[in-house]
Design a protein around this motif. Structure first.
Motif, PDB file in Angstrom:
ATOM      1  N   THR A   1      -5.890  13.060   2.209  1.00  0.00           N
ATOM      2  CA  THR A   1      -4.656  12.767   1.498  1.00  0.00           C
ATOM      3  C   THR A   1      -3.714  12.033   2.438  1.00  0.00           C
ATOM      4  O   THR A   1      -3.863  12.080   3.654  1.00  0.00           O
ATOM      5  N   CYS A   2      -2.764  11.367   1.833  1.00  0.00           N
ATOM      6  CA  CYS A   2      -1.834  10.524   2.579  1.00  0.00           C
ATOM      7  C   CYS A   2      -0.428  11.082   2.462  1.00  0.00           C
ATOM      8  O   CYS A   2      -0.164  11.958   1.657  1.00  0.00           O
ATOM      9  N   ARG A   3       0.480  10.495   3.220  1.00  0.00           N
ATOM     10  CA  ARG A   3       1.870  10.908   3.076  1.00  0.00           C
ATOM     11  C   ARG A   3       2.373  10.457   1.709  1.00  0.00           C
ATOM     12  O   ARG A   3       1.762   9.600   1.056  1.00  0.00           O
ATOM     13  N   LYS A   4       3.490  11.021   1.285  1.00  0.00           N
ATOM     14  CA  LYS A   4       4.056  10.718  -0.021  1.00  0.00           C
ATOM     15  C   LYS A   4       4.274   9.207  -0.179  1.00  0.00           C
ATOM     16  O   LYS A   4       4.700   8.542   0.742  1.00  0.00           O
ATOM     17  N   GLY A   5       3.922   8.719  -1.364  1.00  0.00           N
ATOM     18  CA  GLY A   5       4.090   7.298  -1.657  1.00  0.00           C
ATOM     19  C   GLY A   5       2.841   6.473  -1.407  1.00  0.00           C
ATOM     20  O   GLY A   5       2.802   5.287  -1.727  1.00  0.00           O
ATOM     21  N   LEU A   6       1.818   7.108  -0.825  1.00  0.00           N
ATOM     22  CA  LEU A   6       0.561   6.433  -0.573  1.00  0.00           C
ATOM     23  C   LEU A   6      -0.545   7.191  -1.288  1.00  0.00           C
ATOM     24  O   LEU A   6      -0.393   8.359  -1.628  1.00  0.00           O
ATOM     25  N   VAL A   7      -1.657   6.523  -1.496  1.00  0.00           N
ATOM     26  CA  VAL A   7      -2.815   7.130  -2.134  1.00  0.00           C
ATOM     27  C   VAL A   7      -4.056   6.710  -1.357  1.00  0.00           C
ATOM     28  O   VAL A   7      -4.100   5.612  -0.794  1.00  0.00           O
ATOM     29  N   TRP A   8      -5.058   7.603  -1.294  1.00  0.00           N
ATOM     30  CA  TRP A   8      -6.299   7.306  -0.580  1.00  0.00           C
ATOM     31  C   TRP A   8      -7.173   6.394  -1.422  1.00  0.00           C
ATOM     32  O   TRP A   8      -7.485   6.686  -2.565  1.00  0.00           O
ATOM     33  N   ASP A   9      -7.558   5.274  -0.861  1.00  0.00           N
ATOM     34  CA  ASP A   9      -8.479   4.344  -1.504  1.00  0.00           C
ATOM     35  C   ASP A   9      -9.847   4.555  -0.876  1.00  0.00           C
ATOM     36  O   ASP A   9     -10.063   4.218   0.297  1.00  0.00           O
ATOM     37  N   LYS A  10     -10.775   5.127  -1.647  1.00  0.00           N
ATOM     38  CA  LYS A  10     -12.112   5.447  -1.128  1.00  0.00           C
ATOM     39  C   LYS A  10     -12.853   4.187  -0.691  1.00  0.00           C
ATOM     40  O   LYS A  10     -13.578   4.210   0.302  1.00  0.00           O
ATOM     41  N   GLN A  11     -12.694   3.105  -1.441  1.00  0.00           N
ATOM     42  CA  GLN A  11     -13.425   1.884  -1.120  1.00  0.00           C
ATOM     43  C   GLN A  11     -12.936   1.277   0.186  1.00  0.00           C
ATOM     44  O   GLN A  11     -13.721   0.858   1.019  1.00  0.00           O
ATOM     45  N   LYS A  12     -11.629   1.221   0.358  1.00  0.00           N
ATOM     46  CA  LYS A  12     -11.064   0.645   1.579  1.00  0.00           C
ATOM     47  C   LYS A  12     -11.024   1.644   2.729  1.00  0.00           C
ATOM     48  O   LYS A  12     -10.795   1.266   3.871  1.00  0.00           O
ATOM     49  N   GLN A  13     -11.220   2.948   2.389  1.00  0.00           N
ATOM     50  CA  GLN A  13     -11.153   4.013   3.390  1.00  0.00           C
ATOM     51  C   GLN A  13      -9.827   4.007   4.133  1.00  0.00           C
ATOM     52  O   GLN A  13      -9.779   4.122   5.359  1.00  0.00           O
ATOM     53  N   MET A  14      -8.739   3.882   3.342  1.00  0.00           N
ATOM     54  CA  MET A  14      -7.413   3.906   3.940  1.00  0.00           C
ATOM     55  C   MET A  14      -6.367   4.256   2.901  1.00  0.00           C
ATOM     56  O   MET A  14      -6.637   4.218   1.694  1.00  0.00           O
ATOM     57  N   CYS A  15      -5.204   4.600   3.372  1.00  0.00           N
ATOM     58  CA  CYS A  15      -4.075   4.879   2.497  1.00  0.00           C
ATOM     59  C   CYS A  15      -3.414   3.571   2.103  1.00  0.00           C
ATOM     60  O   CYS A  15      -3.219   2.691   2.946  1.00  0.00           O
ATOM     61  N   ILE A  16      -3.091   3.472   0.808  1.00  0.00           N
ATOM     62  CA  ILE A  16      -2.428   2.278   0.302  1.00  0.00           C
ATOM     63  C   ILE A  16      -1.248   2.716  -0.556  1.00  0.00           C
ATOM     64  O   ILE A  16      -1.212   3.852  -1.029  1.00  0.00           O
ATOM     65  N   PRO A  17      -0.266   1.845  -0.768  1.00  0.00           N
ATOM     66  CA  PRO A  17       0.873   2.219  -1.620  1.00  0.00           C
ATOM     67  C   PRO A  17       0.411   2.602  -3.019  1.00  0.00           C
ATOM     68  O   PRO A  17      -0.419   1.919  -3.616  1.00  0.00           O
ATOM     69  N   VAL A  18       0.940   3.705  -3.518  1.00  0.00           N
ATOM     70  CA  VAL A  18       0.541   4.192  -4.838  1.00  0.00           C
ATOM     71  C   VAL A  18       1.347   3.473  -5.913  1.00  0.00           C
ATOM     72  O   VAL A  18       2.568   3.377  -5.828  1.00  0.00           O
ATOM     73  N   LYS A  19       0.616   2.914  -6.871  1.00  0.00           N
ATOM     74  CA  LYS A  19       1.235   2.292  -8.041  1.00  0.00           C
ATOM     75  C   LYS A  19       0.157   2.156  -9.099  1.00  0.00           C
ATOM     76  O   LYS A  19      -1.042   2.218  -8.798  1.00  0.00           O
ATOM     77  N   ALA A  20       0.566   1.979 -10.318  1.00  0.00           N
ATOM     78  CA  ALA A  20      -0.384   1.856 -11.428  1.00  0.00           C
ATOM     79  C   ALA A  20      -1.340   0.695 -11.160  1.00  0.00           C
ATOM     80  O   ALA A  20      -0.922  -0.376 -10.722  1.00  0.00           O
ATOM     81  N   GLY A  21      -2.627   0.932 -11.415  1.00  0.00           N
ATOM     82  CA  GLY A  21      -3.624  -0.118 -11.301  1.00  0.00           C
ATOM     83  C   GLY A  21      -4.147  -0.373  -9.904  1.00  0.00           C
ATOM     84  O   GLY A  21      -5.039  -1.184  -9.725  1.00  0.00           O
ATOM     85  N   VAL A  22      -3.600   0.313  -8.888  1.00  0.00           N
ATOM     86  CA  VAL A  22      -4.030   0.055  -7.522  1.00  0.00           C
ATOM     87  C   VAL A  22      -5.447   0.584  -7.276  1.00  0.00           C
ATOM     88  O   VAL A  22      -6.216  -0.014  -6.523  1.00  0.00           O
ATOM     89  N   ILE A  23      -5.800   1.692  -7.919  1.00  0.00           N
ATOM     90  CA  ILE A  23      -7.168   2.210  -7.913  1.00  0.00           C
ATOM     91  C   ILE A  23      -7.476   2.696  -9.329  1.00  0.00           C
ATOM     92  O   ILE A  23      -6.584   2.795 -10.166  1.00  0.00           O
ATOM     93  N   SER A  24      -8.709   3.023  -9.586  1.00  0.00           N
ATOM     94  CA  SER A  24      -9.120   3.407 -10.943  1.00  0.00           C
ATOM     95  C   SER A  24      -8.453   4.707 -11.396  1.00  0.00           C
ATOM     96  O   SER A  24      -7.992   5.510 -10.573  1.00  0.00           O
ATOM     97  N   ASP A  25      -8.419   4.910 -12.702  1.00  0.00           N
ATOM     98  CA  ASP A  25      -7.896   6.160 -13.263  1.00  0.00           C
ATOM     99  C   ASP A  25      -8.630   7.366 -12.687  1.00  0.00           C
ATOM    100  O   ASP A  25      -8.012   8.368 -12.329  1.00  0.00           O
ATOM    101  N   ASP A  26      -9.938   7.262 -12.592  1.00  0.00           N
ATOM    102  CA  ASP A  26     -10.742   8.365 -12.078  1.00  0.00           C
ATOM    103  C   ASP A  26     -10.372   8.672 -10.625  1.00  0.00           C
ATOM    104  O   ASP A  26     -10.240   9.833 -10.240  1.00  0.00           O
ATOM    105  N   ALA A  27     -10.185   7.639  -9.823  1.00  0.00           N
ATOM    106  CA  ALA A  27      -9.812   7.829  -8.424  1.00  0.00           C
ATOM    107  C   ALA A  27      -8.400   8.410  -8.314  1.00  0.00           C
ATOM    108  O   ALA A  27      -8.143   9.247  -7.441  1.00  0.00           O
ATOM    109  N   LEU A  28      -7.485   7.976  -9.180  1.00  0.00           N
ATOM    110  CA  LEU A  28      -6.134   8.558  -9.186  1.00  0.00           C
ATOM    111  C   LEU A  28      -6.198  10.045  -9.527  1.00  0.00           C
ATOM    112  O   LEU A  28      -5.524  10.865  -8.893  1.00  0.00           O
ATOM    113  N   ALA A  29      -7.003  10.391 -10.515  1.00  0.00           N
ATOM    114  CA  ALA A  29      -7.132  11.800 -10.902  1.00  0.00           C
ATOM    115  C   ALA A  29      -7.744  12.610  -9.759  1.00  0.00           C
ATOM    116  O   ALA A  29      -7.267  13.722  -9.465  1.00  0.00           O
ATOM    117  N   ASP A  30      -8.761  12.078  -9.104  1.00  0.00           N
ATOM    118  CA  ASP A  30      -9.368  12.773  -7.964  1.00  0.00           C
ATOM    119  C   ASP A  30      -8.348  12.970  -6.845  1.00  0.00           C
ATOM    120  O   ASP A  30      -8.305  14.015  -6.199  1.00  0.00           O
TER     121      ASP A  30
END
Length: 173
Positions: free
Chosen positions: A35-64
């Motif tokens: 998990t990342c600090r607030k405002g970021l989300v883990w992107d499994k494909q990029k293997q890094m934290c990225i800014p969280v916003k709609a559409g940045v990763i899949s719905d399934d990945a957001l739910a996970d």
């Protein structure tokens, strides 16, 4: 002759200043993700934290990711991430929304989400487990026991969901 050094993702992120948090989860949580600090989300494909916003990763990945936040008891953040999911009418999203709201003390609201999730996926033992835990929290042990029996019918008495709810019922009685 320059040598190229490849660092593991977490170490590389730390060296370049990308904020992240690798969290230890309970034994058996093989699907746990960082998990990342607030405002970021883990992107499994990029293997890094990225800014969280709609559409940045899949719905399934957001739910996970919301589930990972729930495991860390970051319930409001989990709800914020779930709000970005395009398909709000999925059993997974409704289940994790129920989990977060229940743990924020809004037990009745959580129960409503669990019932909606079961309407979409009637065989889901994790939803039944969480719903049973909500009933235990409310002191409605008979309803929790009914769900325990349903879980047992679906995955037996040794599956994690059964053992977890059984322990909660025993602790409450």
């Amino acid at each position: 002759n320059a040598r190229r050094v490849v660092l593991p993702s977490a170490l590389a992120m730390a060296l370049v200043g990308v904020p992240f948090s690798l969290t230890a989860h309970a034994a058996g949580d093989d699907d746990a993700e960082p998990t990342c600090r607030k405002g970021l989300v883990w992107d499994k494909q990029k293997q890094m934290c990225i800014p969280v916003k709609a559409g940045v990763i899949s719905d399934d990945a957001l739910a996970d990711y919301a589930h990972a936040l729930n495991r860390e008891e970051r319930f409001q953040e989990a709800l914020d991430v779930l709000a970005l999911v395009k398909n709000q009418n999925s059993a997974k999203v409704l289940n994790y929304r129920g989990y977060a709201t229940r743990n924020l003390g809004r037990v009745e609201e959580g129960i409503r989400y669990y019932h909606q999730a079961l309407a979409l996926d009637s065989e889901n033992v994790l939803v039944r487990n969480y719903l049973g835990l909500a009933y235990v929290k409310k002191g409605e042990i008979d309803k929790a026991r009914t769900l325990l029996d349903e879980i047992g019918d679906r995955c037996g008495t040794q599956c994690k969901e059964y053992v977890d709810l059984d322990a909660a019922i025993k602790a409450a009685t």
